[in-house]
Design a protein around this motif. Structure first.
Motif, PDB file in Angstrom:
ATOM      1  N   LEU A   1      31.318 -76.379 -50.585  1.00 52.45           N
ATOM      2  CA  LEU A   1      30.486 -77.161 -49.673  1.00 52.45           C
ATOM      3  C   LEU A   1      31.173 -77.343 -48.329  1.00 52.45           C
ATOM      4  O   LEU A   1      30.550 -77.176 -47.271  1.00 52.45           O
ATOM      5  CB  LEU A   1      30.162 -78.527 -50.285  1.00 52.45           C
ATOM      6  CG  LEU A   1      29.412 -79.511 -49.386  1.00 52.45           C
ATOM      7  CD1 LEU A   1      28.093 -78.935 -48.904  1.00 52.45           C
ATOM      8  CD2 LEU A   1      29.183 -80.829 -50.116  1.00 52.45           C
ATOM      9  N   ALA A   2      32.467 -77.668 -48.348  1.00 48.96           N
ATOM     10  CA  ALA A   2      33.194 -77.874 -47.093  1.00 48.96           C
ATOM     11  C   ALA A   2      33.258 -76.583 -46.285  1.00 48.96           C
ATOM     12  O   ALA A   2      33.110 -76.602 -45.056  1.00 48.96           O
ATOM     13  CB  ALA A   2      34.601 -78.389 -47.390  1.00 48.96           C
ATOM     14  N   ILE A   3      33.473 -75.456 -46.960  1.00 52.70           N
ATOM     15  CA  ILE A   3      33.515 -74.166 -46.264  1.00 52.70           C
ATOM     16  C   ILE A   3      32.156 -73.859 -45.649  1.00 52.70           C
ATOM     17  O   ILE A   3      32.057 -73.399 -44.501  1.00 52.70           O
ATOM     18  CB  ILE A   3      33.941 -73.051 -47.236  1.00 52.70           C
ATOM     19  CG1 ILE A   3      35.412 -73.234 -47.643  1.00 52.70           C
ATOM     20  CG2 ILE A   3      33.741 -71.669 -46.609  1.00 52.70           C
ATOM     21  CD1 ILE A   3      35.877 -72.297 -48.735  1.00 52.70           C
ATOM     22  N   LEU A   4      31.102 -74.150 -46.394  1.00 50.16           N
ATOM     23  CA  LEU A   4      29.753 -73.885 -45.902  1.00 50.16           C
ATOM     24  C   LEU A   4      29.426 -74.772 -44.705  1.00 50.16           C
ATOM     25  O   LEU A   4      28.885 -74.304 -43.692  1.00 50.16           O
ATOM     26  CB  LEU A   4      28.745 -74.134 -47.027  1.00 50.16           C
ATOM     27  CG  LEU A   4      27.280 -73.811 -46.730  1.00 50.16           C
ATOM     28  CD1 LEU A   4      27.110 -72.338 -46.388  1.00 50.16           C
ATOM     29  CD2 LEU A   4      26.414 -74.178 -47.936  1.00 50.16           C
ATOM     30  N   GLN A   5      29.767 -76.051 -44.788  1.00 54.81           N
ATOM     31  CA  GLN A   5      29.430 -76.984 -43.708  1.00 54.81           C
ATOM     32  C   GLN A   5      30.242 -76.725 -42.449  1.00 54.81           C
ATOM     33  O   GLN A   5      29.830 -77.125 -41.361  1.00 54.81           O
ATOM     34  CB  GLN A   5      29.657 -78.428 -44.171  1.00 54.81           C
ATOM     35  CG  GLN A   5      28.613 -78.927 -45.155  1.00 54.81           C
ATOM     36  CD  GLN A   5      28.824 -80.383 -45.512  1.00 54.81           C
ATOM     37  OE1 GLN A   5      29.955 -80.821 -45.743  1.00 54.81           O
ATOM     38  NE2 GLN A   5      27.756 -81.153 -45.556  1.00 54.81           N
ATOM     39  N   ARG A   6      31.367 -76.060 -42.591  1.00 59.58           N
ATOM     40  CA  ARG A   6      32.222 -75.826 -41.429  1.00 59.58           C
ATOM     41  C   ARG A   6      31.505 -75.016 -40.356  1.00 59.58           C
ATOM     42  O   ARG A   6      31.717 -75.231 -39.161  1.00 59.58           O
ATOM     43  CB  ARG A   6      33.513 -75.116 -41.870  1.00 59.58           C
ATOM     44  CG  ARG A   6      34.495 -74.879 -40.744  1.00 59.58           C
ATOM     45  CD  ARG A   6      35.862 -74.513 -41.249  1.00 59.58           C
ATOM     46  NE  ARG A   6      35.837 -73.310 -42.080  1.00 59.58           N
ATOM     47  CZ  ARG A   6      36.934 -72.786 -42.629  1.00 59.58           C
ATOM     48  NH1 ARG A   6      38.111 -73.385 -42.458  1.00 59.58           N
ATOM     49  NH2 ARG A   6      36.865 -71.692 -43.346  1.00 59.58           N
ATOM     50  N   ASP A   7      30.648 -74.084 -40.795  1.00 58.27           N
ATOM     51  CA  ASP A   7      29.952 -73.280 -39.788  1.00 58.27           C
ATOM     52  C   ASP A   7      28.452 -73.189 -40.058  1.00 58.27           C
ATOM     53  O   ASP A   7      27.779 -72.298 -39.547  1.00 58.27           O
ATOM     54  CB  ASP A   7      30.538 -71.874 -39.701  1.00 58.27           C
ATOM     55  CG  ASP A   7      30.484 -71.124 -41.021  1.00 58.27           C
ATOM     56  OD1 ASP A   7      30.959 -69.983 -41.055  1.00 58.27           O
ATOM     57  OD2 ASP A   7      29.967 -71.686 -42.013  1.00 58.27           O
ATOM     58  N   HIS A   8      27.942 -74.115 -40.884  1.00 64.27           N
ATOM     59  CA  HIS A   8      26.507 -74.121 -41.167  1.00 64.27           C
ATOM     60  C   HIS A   8      26.056 -75.574 -41.292  1.00 64.27           C
ATOM     61  O   HIS A   8      26.143 -76.167 -42.359  1.00 64.27           O
ATOM     62  CB  HIS A   8      26.225 -73.351 -42.458  1.00 64.27           C
ATOM     63  CG  HIS A   8      24.765 -73.138 -42.736  1.00 64.27           C
ATOM     64  ND1 HIS A   8      23.941 -72.422 -41.897  1.00 64.27           N
ATOM     65  CD2 HIS A   8      23.980 -73.549 -43.760  1.00 64.27           C
ATOM     66  CE1 HIS A   8      22.721 -72.398 -42.399  1.00 64.27           C
ATOM     67  NE2 HIS A   8      22.720 -73.076 -43.532  1.00 64.27           N
TER      68      HIS A   8
END
Length: 328
Positions: free
Chosen positions: A69-76
């Motif tokens: 989730l954190a990886i996804l939210q970083r650029d999305h």
């Protein structure tokens, strides 16, 4: 159904797809009925492919751990968690464990020149948690002549220790407990990570649909005061049967902070769409360990006393044709 098109739902590949359906199918059925939507399951073998599909608008709803989730939210910015699930103790967080074969009497400080099984590069219990646990013991995942291999999911990582492929492995503590009867024991435990979340893609879902899903999930809060719902969810998988908490009560900050010291790209992360590496990422290839009778356990299904679907299938090898699984 109120929605003309089905919502495309993707769970993280924590275990075999059949087991995943058994674990969270009750929740998806509940959402289907209560939100009056049709939901279509989409399975990915690789975490990275799931995140890419979400980013590209091919996924409307996902069941994600905190690091993905954190990886996804970083650029999305369109990844919106609708809440995170409670563990068996009622807490909205969980831990990862480093597990070893009990007879080996292995301590974290002794992990040098060992074969380490990881789940997947973008798994919270993979590189992130295992490197943290080893660092606390004065050891390094990518040093001390250790070798690490991505097993593909939590069950395969745990069973890799039982079969003698790995000396230790990092898995979600709740999943590791399912294999305690196979002589696995935790030798280290990570810090708390926020619980798994149901995440909506606001780039593909309307605000009205997101609000509807949020409302249905909110009904699963405070189950201790809702006996009828608690009775319903008791039949769900252990990862989701204890209810949910609102996003504001999920401490995602710890994972966001962890991204600052997580190596990027994560070592050994496959190119999107490529198979997950099955050979060690550092050091020489792991040799096939000869099976000997010193530490014998009966077949996984016979030893477990549990339904066969809880046990992942054995990899093809000559020894698998016998009725016993032998560990060196």
């Amino acid at each position: 159904m109120a929605a003309a098109q089905p919502l495309r739902f993707a769970p993280l590949p924590l275990e075999d797809p059949k087991i995943i359906h058994e674990q969270i199918g009750g929740l998806i059925d509940f959402l289907t009925e209560q939100a009056e939507v049709s939901i279509q399951w989409t399975h990915f073998r690789d975490y990275g492919d799931l995140l890419t599909a979400f980013h590209e608008g091919e996924i409307d709803l996902a069941y994600l751990g905190p690091l993905p989730l954190a990886i996804l939210q970083r650029d999305h910015s369109h990844a919106q968690p609708l809440g995170c699930f409670r563990e068996a103790d009622g807490a909205p967080h969980y831990t990862c464990s480093l597990v070893a074969y009990a007879d080996d009497s292995l301590f974290p400080s002794e992990i040098q020149g060992k074969r380490i099984g990881l789940t997947q590069p973008y798994s919270t219990c993979g590189w992130l948690a295992v490197s943290e646990m080893l660092r606390a013991a004065g050891r390094r995942l990518d040093g001390d002549t250790n070798q690490f291999t991505y097993a593909g999911n939590h069950a395969k990582a745990a069973l890799g220790v039982v079969r003698g492929r790995f000396d230790v492995a990092g898995v979600k503590t709740a999943i590791a407990q399912r294999y305690a009867h196979l002589n696995l024991e935790p030798i280290a435990e990570s810090q708390h990570w926020p619980g798994f979340s149901l995440v909506a893609n606001t780039a593909t879902l309307s605000a009205a649909m997101v609000a509807r899903l949020q409302q249905v999930l909110a009904s699963l809060e405070d189950l201790e005061h809702k006996p009828a719902l608690a009775q319903l969810t008791a039949a769900w998988g252990p990862q989701i049967r204890h209810g949910i908490v609102a996003p504001r009560e999920c401490d995602y900050a710890a994972v966001t902070d962890a991204l600052s010291y997580l190596p990027w790209p994560i070592p050994g992360a496959p190119i999107t769409g490529a198979p997950i590496p099955d050979a060690p990422i550092s050091g020489a290839p792991l040799p096939e360990t000869p099976m000997t009778p010193e530490k014998r356990i009966t077949s996984l299904q016979q030893a477990s006393g549990r339904p066969a679907e809880v046990v992942a299938p054995m990899p093809p090898r000559a020894e698998a044709q016998s009725q016993a699984i032998q560990r060196p």
